[in-house]
Design an enzyme around this catalytic site. Structure first.
Site, PDB file in Angstrom:
ATOM      1  CB  ALA A 286     -22.896  41.637 -37.318  1.00  0.00           C
TER       2      ALA A 286
ATOM      3  CD  GLU B 186      -9.365  37.399 -41.213  1.00  0.00           C
ATOM      4  OE1 GLU B 186      -9.322  37.658 -40.069  1.00  0.00           O
ATOM      5  OE2 GLU B 186      -8.931  37.034 -41.864  1.00  0.00           O
TER       6      GLU B 186
ATOM      7  CD  GLN C 261     -12.852  50.118 -58.237  1.00  0.00           C
ATOM      8  OE1 GLN C 261     -12.528  49.445 -58.715  1.00  0.00           O
ATOM      9  NE2 GLN C 261     -13.241  50.818 -57.413  1.00  0.00           N
TER      10      GLN C 261
ATOM     11  NE  ARG D 200      13.271  32.917 -60.388  1.00  0.00           N
ATOM     12  CZ  ARG D 200      14.098  33.014 -61.584  1.00  0.00           C
ATOM     13  NH1 ARG D 200      15.211  34.514 -61.270  1.00  0.00           N
ATOM     14  NH2 ARG D 200      13.632  32.971 -63.447  1.00  0.00           N
TER      15      ARG D 200
ATOM     16  CE  LYS E 207      -6.760  43.210 -46.198  1.00  0.00           C
ATOM     17  NZ  LYS E 207      -6.608  41.628 -46.092  1.00  0.00           N
TER      18      LYS E 207
ATOM     19  CB  VAL F 168     -17.113  49.103 -38.658  1.00  0.00           C
ATOM     20  CG1 VAL F 168     -17.954  48.518 -37.506  1.00  0.00           C
ATOM     21  CG2 VAL F 168     -16.413  50.170 -38.128  1.00  0.00           C
TER      22      VAL F 168
ATOM     23  CD  GLU G  56     -16.958  38.534 -49.676  1.00  0.00           C
ATOM     24  OE1 GLU G  56     -17.625  38.090 -49.898  1.00  0.00           O
ATOM     25  OE2 GLU G  56     -16.027  39.866 -48.745  1.00  0.00           O
TER      26      GLU G  56
ATOM     27  CG  PHE H 158     -16.300  39.145 -55.421  1.00  0.00           C
ATOM     28  CD1 PHE H 158     -17.265  38.820 -53.981  1.00  0.00           C
ATOM     29  CD2 PHE H 158     -15.334  39.293 -55.507  1.00  0.00           C
ATOM     30  CE1 PHE H 158     -17.070  38.803 -52.995  1.00  0.00           C
ATOM     31  CE2 PHE H 158     -14.794  39.024 -54.031  1.00  0.00           C
ATOM     32  CZ  PHE H 158     -15.532  38.403 -53.409  1.00  0.00           C
TER      33      PHE H 158
ATOM     34  CB  THR I 181     -12.719  50.502 -43.582  1.00  0.00           C
ATOM     35  OG1 THR I 181     -12.295  49.855 -44.412  1.00  0.00           O
ATOM     36  CG2 THR I 181     -12.413  50.828 -42.264  1.00  0.00           C
TER      37      THR I 181
ATOM     38  CB  CYS J 203     -11.330  44.251 -49.737  1.00  0.00           C
ATOM     39  SG  CYS J 203     -11.986  44.140 -48.672  1.00  0.00           S
TER      40      CYS J 203
HETATM   41  P1  NAD Z   1     -19.473  44.449 -43.807  1.00  0.00           P
HETATM   42  O1  NAD Z   1     -19.916  45.998 -44.516  1.00  0.00           O
HETATM   43  O2  NAD Z   1     -20.240  43.251 -44.052  1.00  0.00           O
HETATM   44  O3  NAD Z   1     -19.791  45.102 -42.218  1.00  0.00           O
HETATM   45  C1  NAD Z   1     -19.533  45.588 -41.634  1.00  0.00           C
HETATM   46  C2  NAD Z   1     -20.934  46.070 -40.710  1.00  0.00           C
HETATM   47  O4  NAD Z   1     -20.148  46.710 -39.661  1.00  0.00           O
HETATM   48  C3  NAD Z   1     -22.341  45.985 -40.664  1.00  0.00           C
HETATM   49  O5  NAD Z   1     -22.947  45.032 -40.895  1.00  0.00           O
HETATM   50  C4  NAD Z   1     -22.309  48.047 -40.372  1.00  0.00           C
HETATM   51  O6  NAD Z   1     -23.914  47.763 -40.190  1.00  0.00           O
HETATM   52  C5  NAD Z   1     -21.330  47.645 -39.067  1.00  0.00           C
HETATM   53  N1  NAD Z   1     -21.375  49.131 -38.508  1.00  0.00           N
HETATM   54  C6  NAD Z   1     -20.574  49.887 -39.063  1.00  0.00           C
HETATM   55  N2  NAD Z   1     -20.905  51.004 -38.414  1.00  0.00           N
HETATM   56  C7  NAD Z   1     -20.946  50.717 -37.261  1.00  0.00           C
HETATM   57  C8  NAD Z   1     -21.190  50.725 -35.598  1.00  0.00           C
HETATM   58  N3  NAD Z   1     -20.462  51.987 -35.768  1.00  0.00           N
HETATM   59  N4  NAD Z   1     -21.593  50.022 -34.534  1.00  0.00           N
HETATM   60  C9  NAD Z   1     -21.806  48.626 -35.488  1.00  0.00           C
HETATM   61  N5  NAD Z   1     -21.775  48.202 -36.257  1.00  0.00           N
HETATM   62  C10 NAD Z   1     -21.464  48.952 -37.336  1.00  0.00           C
HETATM   63  O7  NAD Z   1     -18.247  44.245 -43.909  1.00  0.00           O
HETATM   64  P2  NAD Z   1     -17.246  43.272 -44.184  1.00  0.00           P
HETATM   65  O8  NAD Z   1     -16.328  43.076 -45.249  1.00  0.00           O
HETATM   66  O9  NAD Z   1     -16.937  42.556 -43.141  1.00  0.00           O
HETATM   67  O10 NAD Z   1     -15.398  43.872 -44.042  1.00  0.00           O
HETATM   68  C11 NAD Z   1     -15.613  45.394 -43.072  1.00  0.00           C
HETATM   69  C12 NAD Z   1     -13.565  45.304 -42.358  1.00  0.00           C
HETATM   70  O11 NAD Z   1     -12.984  44.527 -42.972  1.00  0.00           O
HETATM   71  C13 NAD Z   1     -13.882  46.648 -44.187  1.00  0.00           C
HETATM   72  O12 NAD Z   1     -12.301  46.959 -43.654  1.00  0.00           O
HETATM   73  C14 NAD Z   1     -12.414  45.584 -44.862  1.00  0.00           C
HETATM   74  O13 NAD Z   1     -11.863  45.687 -45.385  1.00  0.00           O
HETATM   75  C15 NAD Z   1     -12.046  44.440 -44.035  1.00  0.00           C
HETATM   76  N6  NAD Z   1     -12.117  43.283 -44.816  1.00  0.00           N
HETATM   77  C16 NAD Z   1     -13.005  42.738 -45.109  1.00  0.00           C
HETATM   78  C17 NAD Z   1     -12.904  41.152 -46.021  1.00  0.00           C
HETATM   79  C18 NAD Z   1     -14.024  41.003 -46.602  1.00  0.00           C
HETATM   80  O14 NAD Z   1     -13.198  39.934 -47.854  1.00  0.00           O
HETATM   81  N7  NAD Z   1     -14.486  41.226 -46.714  1.00  0.00           N
HETATM   82  C19 NAD Z   1     -11.469  41.180 -45.926  1.00  0.00           C
HETATM   83  C20 NAD Z   1     -10.473  41.134 -44.750  1.00  0.00           C
HETATM   84  C21 NAD Z   1     -10.637  42.490 -45.123  1.00  0.00           C
HETATM   85  C1  UGA Z   2      -9.335  39.084 -51.102  1.00  0.00           C
HETATM   86  C2  UGA Z   2      -7.549  38.689 -50.382  1.00  0.00           C
HETATM   87  O1  UGA Z   2      -7.618  37.385 -51.478  1.00  0.00           O
HETATM   88  C3  UGA Z   2      -8.165  38.135 -49.337  1.00  0.00           C
HETATM   89  O2  UGA Z   2      -6.894  38.322 -48.551  1.00  0.00           O
HETATM   90  C4  UGA Z   2      -7.907  40.055 -48.520  1.00  0.00           C
HETATM   91  O3  UGA Z   2      -8.566  39.405 -47.590  1.00  0.00           O
HETATM   92  C5  UGA Z   2      -9.003  40.282 -49.117  1.00  0.00           C
HETATM   93  O4  UGA Z   2      -9.562  40.338 -50.316  1.00  0.00           O
HETATM   94  C6  UGA Z   2      -9.951  41.392 -48.776  1.00  0.00           C
HETATM   95  O5  UGA Z   2      -9.093  42.597 -47.536  1.00  0.00           O
HETATM   96  O6  UGA Z   2     -11.015  41.606 -48.390  1.00  0.00           O
HETATM   97  P1  UGA Z   2     -11.579  38.453 -52.056  1.00  0.00           P
HETATM   98  O7  UGA Z   2     -11.653  39.666 -52.221  1.00  0.00           O
HETATM   99  O8  UGA Z   2     -12.600  37.297 -50.948  1.00  0.00           O
HETATM  100  O9  UGA Z   2     -10.267  38.668 -51.115  1.00  0.00           O
HETATM  101  O10 UGA Z   2     -11.023  37.255 -53.046  1.00  0.00           O
HETATM  102  P2  UGA Z   2     -10.353  36.615 -53.856  1.00  0.00           P
HETATM  103  O11 UGA Z   2     -10.136  35.277 -53.942  1.00  0.00           O
HETATM  104  O12 UGA Z   2      -9.141  38.034 -53.274  1.00  0.00           O
HETATM  105  O13 UGA Z   2     -11.227  37.475 -55.568  1.00  0.00           O
HETATM  106  C7  UGA Z   2     -11.084  38.476 -55.293  1.00  0.00           C
HETATM  107  C8  UGA Z   2     -11.574  38.692 -57.415  1.00  0.00           C
HETATM  108  O14 UGA Z   2      -9.846  38.322 -57.945  1.00  0.00           O
HETATM  109  C9  UGA Z   2     -12.328  37.989 -57.070  1.00  0.00           C
HETATM  110  O15 UGA Z   2     -13.396  38.637 -58.281  1.00  0.00           O
HETATM  111  C10 UGA Z   2     -11.730  36.831 -58.628  1.00  0.00           C
HETATM  112  O16 UGA Z   2     -12.509  36.141 -58.912  1.00  0.00           O
HETATM  113  C11 UGA Z   2     -11.045  37.360 -59.117  1.00  0.00           C
HETATM  114  N1  UGA Z   2      -9.425  36.805 -59.473  1.00  0.00           N
HETATM  115  C12 UGA Z   2      -8.932  36.112 -58.151  1.00  0.00           C
HETATM  116  C13 UGA Z   2      -9.252  36.371 -60.722  1.00  0.00           C
HETATM  117  O17 UGA Z   2     -10.012  36.989 -60.986  1.00  0.00           O
HETATM  118  N2  UGA Z   2      -8.017  35.784 -60.940  1.00  0.00           N
HETATM  119  C14 UGA Z   2      -7.645  35.485 -59.957  1.00  0.00           C
HETATM  120  O18 UGA Z   2      -6.239  34.410 -60.176  1.00  0.00           O
HETATM  121  C15 UGA Z   2      -8.191  35.331 -58.588  1.00  0.00           C
END
Ligand code: NAD
Ligand code: UGA
Length: 460
Positions: free
Chosen positions: A10, A158, A275, A257, A217, A87, A162, A335, A89, A273
């Protein structure tokens, strides 16, 4: 026909993603489970654990109708036709692949729980970002349940960012679904396509094989981060030559382009994500015997680290080569704007650099709590917790945070910052008063007229 969907995790992805799916699929029952009781309690409360514009309204509309939260992982697995794994990663902090590979222990645990508690066929969807070929490992665990069940594993990464999660989910550029190219695999893909098709046109739903989806991804994040590192590399050259990085970004971005997005120079990208996903890509390339490819992508991270430390060093050198005993105000800790997430925020690393030079840092951020900030700096392990609390403070009044400061550093591009009463801030600072704009959101000329000495990234 899918009637019940469970999401394990969640967090920043699981919560918003399921809330939007529930909004658009009122006939399906959604159940989000997490092992973190406090997080589930927050999802059930008026203060959601994730700050995202527009999310409160959607959760209020769906919660208790067709969207439910609990810690009952077993029950949620049993009842579901389709299970999303969402969850965390994180980068592995131990053993083989330490510091680079993705730590898949949470995903593996989910697969084991699904195998243990399922009593009928299920579609399992990877929503977490995973290394290419993880679906194979998940399938192996699921198929070893000892019962005669059929599990189909889909990859559905996904792409939301954020701060704009709700908009990204409501109007995605595309949805990607990877599955086995067999009859059973194709019918699982179709089932998930139908869920998305409730609000997303079919032509924007891309279907591929599982490995292409998983790798797309990591590749998307690597390309996005690479653009930021590229423009940040040029920002250093701009400062050395008198060019202006915003003018350069505009000039190149108008080439169709290249395109204008993700060319904003900054103190460096943060977030949970970019890094971790690039490190994971680097690890995979090395693992598959492709060191040249690995080193190519690694440079994106090296450049980002350089940009963060370059910014901190600029503050120290400008303040006459030491910030010892000096107060630096940080505007922003998240961030990026419109989120309360601070994972890998550049602010953490710049603060660390200044605190190590014995500076004092006072922070203002409209969404981040002091507890979160202290967890971030304590987590670095550079200083004792007592030292961090002594020299780092957070205030909920921006003018107080800036009072008697030697310098202000802009670390997050919150919309409210340009409109502050900069004359009042200037009047209450020590002179000479410096501003370090790490987000290129302030008007340099106006501030200079007030009397500030201004450094803006990439502007000499
Ligand atoms: P998060 O840490 O916010 O949430 C993960 C949740 O999973 C935590 O609340 C944790 O308690 C729960 N969890 C872990 N193991 C569990 C289990 N066995 N059973 C039940 N709950 C469990 O992470 P997030 O930011 O939502 O990212 C989740 C995934 O999505 C990652 O792989 C991330 O790379 C990917 N992702 C994140 C974003 C983003 O913007 N944050 C965008 C795209 C993809
Ligand atoms: C990023 C990707 O944009 C999403 O498509 C992806 O799903 C996600 O990672 C993920 O896999 O977690 P997010 O990290 O939430 O999303 O936010 P971004 O808008 O991408 O910004 C990332 C960082 O780059 C921030 O610190 C932002 O300030 C910085 N940034 C972004 C810059 O410094 N310059 C830019 O032009 C854009």
């Amino acid at each position: 026909m899918i009637k019940k969907i469970t999401c394990i995790g969640a967090g920043y992805v699981g919560g918003p993603t399921m809330a939007v799916m529930a909004l658009k699929n009122p006939q399906i029952r959604f159940h989000i489970v997490d092992i973190n009781q406090a997080r589930i309690d927050a999802w059930m409360s008026d203060t959601l654990p994730v700050y995202e514009p527009g999310l409160d309204e959607i959760v209020q509309h769906t919660r208790g109708k067709n969207l439910f939260f609990s810690t009952d992982v077993e029950g949620a697995i049993k009842e579901a036709d389709m299970i999303f794994i969402s969850v965390n990663t994180p980068t592995k902090e131990y053993g083989v692949g330490k510091g680079r590979a993705a730590d898949l222990k949470y995903v593996e645990l989910c697969a084991r729980q699904i195998a243990e508690f399922s009593d009928r066929d299920k579609i399992v969807v990877e929503k977490s970002t995973l290394p290419v070929r993880t679906a194979e490992a998940i399938k192996t665990i699921l198929d070893s349940s000892g019962r005669d069940l059929n599990f189909q594993v889909l990859s559905n990464p996904e792409f939301l960012a954020e701060g704009t999660a709700v908009r990204d989910l409501l109007e995605p550029d595309r949805v990607l679904i990877g599955g086995e190219q067999t009859d059973a695999g194709k019918s699982a893909i179709d089932a998930l396509v139908q869920v998305y098709n409730a609000w997303i046109p079919r032509e924007r739903i891309i279907t591929t094989n599982v490995w292409s989806s998983e790798l797309s991804k990591l590749t998307a994040n690597a390309f996005l981060a690479q653009r930021i590192s590229s423009i940040n590399a040029i920002s250093a050259l701009c400062e050395a030559t008198g060019a202006d990085v915003e003018e350069v970004a505009y000039a190149i971005g108008t080439d169709s382009r290249i395109g204008p997005k993700f060319l904003k120079s900054s103190v460096g990208f943060g977030g949970s994500c970019f890094q971790k996903d690039i490190l994971n890509l680097v690890y995979l390339c090395d693992y598959f015997g492709l060191p040249e490819v690995a080193r190519y992508w690694e440079q994106v991270i090296i450049m980002n680290d350089y940009q963060k430390s370059r910014f901190g060093s600029k503050i120290i050198s400008t303040l006459f080569n030491t910030v010892s005993g000096k107060k630096i105000a940080f505007l922003g800790w998240a961030f990026k704007k419109d989120t309360n997430d601070t994972r890998e925020s550049a602010a953490i690393y710049v603060a660390d650099q200044l605190l190590e030079d014995q500076g004092r840092v006072s922070v203002y951020d409209p969404q981040v709590s002091p507890e979160r900030m202290y967890m971030d700096v304590d987590g670095l392990g550079t200083r004792s917790e007592a030292e961090n609390r002594d020299r780092l403070t957070m205030l909920d009044d921006v003018y107080e945070a800036c009072k008697d400061a030697h310098a202000i550093a802009i670390l997050t591009e919150w919309d409210e910052f340009p409109g502050l009463d900069w004359q009042r801030i200037y009047d209450n600072m020590l002179k000479p008063a410096f501003i370090f704009d790490g987000r290129l959101i302030l008007d340099k000329k106006t501030l200079e007229k007030i009397g500030f000495q201004v450094y803006s990234i990439g502007k000499g």
